[in-house]
Design a protein around this motif. Structure first.
Motif, PDB file in Angstrom:
ATOM      1  N   PHE A   1       0.848  -1.189   0.000  1.00 14.81           N
ATOM      2  CA  PHE A   1       0.000   0.000   0.000  1.00 14.81           C
ATOM      3  C   PHE A   1       0.884   1.239   0.000  1.00 14.81           C
ATOM      4  O   PHE A   1       1.850   1.311   0.758  1.00 14.81           O
ATOM      5  N   ALA A   2       0.567   2.210  -0.833  1.00 13.11           N
ATOM      6  CA  ALA A   2       1.288   3.477  -0.878  1.00 13.11           C
ATOM      7  C   ALA A   2       0.329   4.583  -0.449  1.00 13.11           C
ATOM      8  O   ALA A   2      -0.729   4.756  -1.062  1.00 13.11           O
ATOM      9  N   ALA A   3       0.696   5.283   0.615  1.00  6.99           N
ATOM     10  CA  ALA A   3      -0.157   6.358   1.139  1.00  6.99           C
ATOM     11  C   ALA A   3       0.460   7.712   0.812  1.00  6.99           C
ATOM     12  O   ALA A   3       1.658   7.919   1.019  1.00  6.99           O
ATOM     13  N   PHE A   4      -0.362   8.599   0.289  1.00  6.91           N
ATOM     14  CA  PHE A   4       0.046   9.968  -0.038  1.00  6.91           C
ATOM     15  C   PHE A   4      -0.806  10.917   0.803  1.00  6.91           C
ATOM     16  O   PHE A   4      -1.888  11.330   0.381  1.00  6.91           O
ATOM     17  N   PRO A   5      -0.338  11.251   2.036  1.00  2.62           N
ATOM     18  CA  PRO A   5      -1.157  12.047   2.961  1.00  2.62           C
ATOM     19  C   PRO A   5      -1.622  13.387   2.390  1.00  2.62           C
ATOM     20  O   PRO A   5      -2.758  13.791   2.622  1.00  2.62           O
ATOM     21  N   ARG A   6      -0.756  14.061   1.625  1.00  4.81           N
ATOM     22  CA  ARG A   6      -1.144  15.384   1.116  1.00  4.81           C
ATOM     23  C   ARG A   6      -2.238  15.277   0.058  1.00  4.81           C
ATOM     24  O   ARG A   6      -2.961  16.244  -0.186  1.00  4.81           O
ATOM     25  N   LEU A   7      -2.346  14.119  -0.569  1.00  2.00           N
ATOM     26  CA  LEU A   7      -3.417  13.905  -1.546  1.00  2.00           C
ATOM     27  C   LEU A   7      -4.605  13.178  -0.919  1.00  2.00           C
ATOM     28  O   LEU A   7      -5.605  12.929  -1.581  1.00  2.00           O
ATOM     29  N   ARG A   8      -4.443  12.819   0.372  1.00  2.00           N
ATOM     30  CA  ARG A   8      -5.462  12.036   1.082  1.00  2.00           C
ATOM     31  C   ARG A   8      -5.825  10.778   0.292  1.00  2.00           C
ATOM     32  O   ARG A   8      -6.996  10.452   0.092  1.00  2.00           O
ATOM     33  N   THR A   9      -4.788  10.093  -0.176  1.00  2.00           N
ATOM     34  CA  THR A   9      -4.987   8.931  -1.041  1.00  2.00           C
ATOM     35  C   THR A   9      -4.115   7.768  -0.592  1.00  2.00           C
ATOM     36  O   THR A   9      -2.966   7.960  -0.226  1.00  2.00           O
ATOM     37  N   ILE A  10      -4.694   6.569  -0.626  1.00  2.00           N
ATOM     38  CA  ILE A  10      -3.932   5.336  -0.417  1.00  2.00           C
ATOM     39  C   ILE A  10      -4.242   4.434  -1.604  1.00  2.00           C
ATOM     40  O   ILE A  10      -5.400   4.227  -1.942  1.00  2.00           O
ATOM     41  N   VAL A  11      -3.192   3.936  -2.246  1.00  2.00           N
ATOM     42  CA  VAL A  11      -3.399   3.041  -3.377  1.00  2.00           C
ATOM     43  C   VAL A  11      -2.780   1.688  -3.060  1.00  2.00           C
ATOM     44  O   VAL A  11      -1.825   1.593  -2.298  1.00  2.00           O
ATOM     45  N   GLN A  12      -3.355   0.638  -3.644  1.00  2.00           N
ATOM     46  CA  GLN A  12      -2.942  -0.723  -3.341  1.00  2.00           C
ATOM     47  C   GLN A  12      -2.465  -1.429  -4.595  1.00  2.00           C
ATOM     48  O   GLN A  12      -3.076  -1.317  -5.651  1.00  2.00           O
ATOM     49  N   LYS A  13      -1.357  -2.147  -4.440  1.00  2.00           N
ATOM     50  CA  LYS A  13      -0.847  -2.980  -5.531  1.00  2.00           C
ATOM     51  C   LYS A  13      -1.626  -4.296  -5.529  1.00  2.00           C
ATOM     52  O   LYS A  13      -2.153  -4.709  -4.497  1.00  2.00           O
ATOM     53  N   MET A  14      -1.683  -4.939  -6.673  1.00  2.00           N
ATOM     54  CA  MET A  14      -2.341  -6.249  -6.750  1.00  2.00           C
ATOM     55  C   MET A  14      -1.680  -7.203  -5.753  1.00  2.00           C
ATOM     56  O   MET A  14      -0.459  -7.165  -5.566  1.00  2.00           O
ATOM     57  N   PRO A  15      -2.474  -8.075  -5.095  1.00  2.00           N
ATOM     58  CA  PRO A  15      -1.898  -9.014  -4.120  1.00  2.00           C
ATOM     59  C   PRO A  15      -0.891  -9.963  -4.772  1.00  2.00           C
ATOM     60  O   PRO A  15      -1.025 -10.320  -5.932  1.00  2.00           O
ATOM     61  N   MET A  16       0.128 -10.322  -3.996  1.00  8.15           N
ATOM     62  CA  MET A  16       1.148 -11.256  -4.464  1.00  8.15           C
ATOM     63  C   MET A  16       1.031 -12.561  -3.696  1.00  8.15           C
ATOM     64  O   MET A  16       0.791 -12.553  -2.489  1.00  8.15           O
ATOM     65  N   LYS A  17       1.228 -13.651  -4.422  1.00  3.22           N
ATOM     66  CA  LYS A  17       1.171 -14.985  -3.784  1.00  3.22           C
ATOM     67  C   LYS A  17       2.600 -15.510  -3.608  1.00  3.22           C
ATOM     68  O   LYS A  17       3.390 -15.474  -4.543  1.00  3.22           O
ATOM     69  N   LEU A  18       2.888 -15.954  -2.400  1.00  2.82           N
ATOM     70  CA  LEU A  18       4.191 -16.544  -2.083  1.00  2.82           C
ATOM     71  C   LEU A  18       3.973 -17.945  -1.541  1.00  2.82           C
ATOM     72  O   LEU A  18       3.222 -18.128  -0.577  1.00  2.82           O
ATOM     73  N   THR A  19       4.589 -18.920  -2.193  1.00  2.00           N
ATOM     74  CA  THR A  19       4.508 -20.310  -1.717  1.00  2.00           C
ATOM     75  C   THR A  19       5.908 -20.731  -1.302  1.00  2.00           C
ATOM     76  O   THR A  19       6.854 -20.628  -2.083  1.00  2.00           O
ATOM     77  N   VAL A  20       6.013 -21.208  -0.056  1.00  2.00           N
ATOM     78  CA  VAL A  20       7.296 -21.698   0.458  1.00  2.00           C
ATOM     79  C   VAL A  20       7.217 -23.211   0.539  1.00  2.00           C
ATOM     80  O   VAL A  20       6.358 -23.762   1.215  1.00  2.00           O
ATOM     81  N   ASN A  21       8.091 -23.875  -0.206  1.00  2.00           N
ATOM     82  CA  ASN A  21       8.138 -25.347  -0.197  1.00  2.00           C
ATOM     83  C   ASN A  21       9.024 -25.805   0.942  1.00  2.00           C
ATOM     84  O   ASN A  21      10.174 -25.395   1.049  1.00  2.00           O
ATOM     85  N   SER A  22       8.470 -26.672   1.770  1.00  2.00           N
ATOM     86  CA  SER A  22       9.225 -27.201   2.898  1.00  2.00           C
ATOM     87  C   SER A  22      10.294 -28.161   2.416  1.00  2.00           C
ATOM     88  O   SER A  22      10.078 -28.941   1.498  1.00  2.00           O
ATOM     89  N   CYS A  23      11.468 -28.087   3.056  1.00  2.00           N
ATOM     90  CA  CYS A  23      12.531 -29.013   2.655  1.00  2.00           C
ATOM     91  C   CYS A  23      12.461 -30.310   3.453  1.00  2.00           C
ATOM     92  O   CYS A  23      13.229 -31.215   3.209  1.00  2.00           O
ATOM     93  N   LYS A  24      11.525 -30.355   4.406  1.00  2.00           N
ATOM     94  CA  LYS A  24      11.407 -31.586   5.203  1.00  2.00           C
ATOM     95  C   LYS A  24      10.868 -32.711   4.311  1.00  2.00           C
ATOM     96  O   LYS A  24       9.894 -32.511   3.602  1.00  2.00           O
ATOM     97  N   SER A  25      11.500 -33.844   4.366  1.00  2.00           N
ATOM     98  CA  SER A  25      10.956 -34.976   3.591  1.00  2.00           C
ATOM     99  C   SER A  25       9.830 -35.588   4.406  1.00  2.00           C
ATOM    100  O   SER A  25       9.916 -35.717   5.612  1.00  2.00           O
ATOM    101  N   LYS A  26       8.783 -35.969   3.704  1.00  2.00           N
ATOM    102  CA  LYS A  26       7.609 -36.475   4.418  1.00  2.00           C
ATOM    103  C   LYS A  26       7.587 -37.983   4.358  1.00  2.00           C
ATOM    104  O   LYS A  26       8.030 -38.601   3.473  1.00  2.00           O
TER     105      LYS A  26
END
Length: 112
Positions: free
Chosen positions: A87-112
């Motif tokens: 989120f980027a907030a611009f107080p003097r413009l009274r505006t907050i803009v949001q970037k598209m959500p990002m997906k992060l997947t962490v693969n476990s190194c533990k063997s199952k």
């Protein structure tokens, strides 16, 4: 006699519409989630939150750079989520803009 004045009205900054590919990393790897905030009337405040507007917790392992990117020194399985939002907030413009959500997947190194 009146003087001519020119008003410069700043436009509202916007993140570009983009498709952000999901990120996939191995547990223990470092990764950077880029923010790339739009240009706008300073000051600029950057926040990383999830879709429920809860702040992403930062510590010595997860931190934000001066440019606003979110750094992970070494990812853990618990870092997996599909709604990292910059989120980027611009107080003097009274505006907050949001970037598209990002997906992060962490693969476990533990063997199952």
């Amino acid at each position: 006699m009146s003087e001519e004045i020119e008003f410069i009205v700043p436009s509202v900054p916007k993140f570009p519409k983009e498709n952000i590919d999901p990120l996939e990393v191995e547990e223990g790897d470092p990764i950077v989630l880029p923010c790339n905030p739009p240009k706008g009337l300073p000051p600029l405040h950057i926040y990383w939150m999830n879709i429920e507007l809860e702040h992403i917790e930062q510590d010595e392992r997860v931190y934000m750079s001066q440019k606003g990117d979110l750094y992970f020194a070494n990812v853990e399985e618990k870092d997996s989520r599909n709604d990292y939002c910059c989120f980027a907030a611009f107080p003097r413009l009274r505006t907050i803009v949001q970037k598209m959500p990002m997906k992060l997947t962490v693969n476990s190194c533990k063997s199952k």
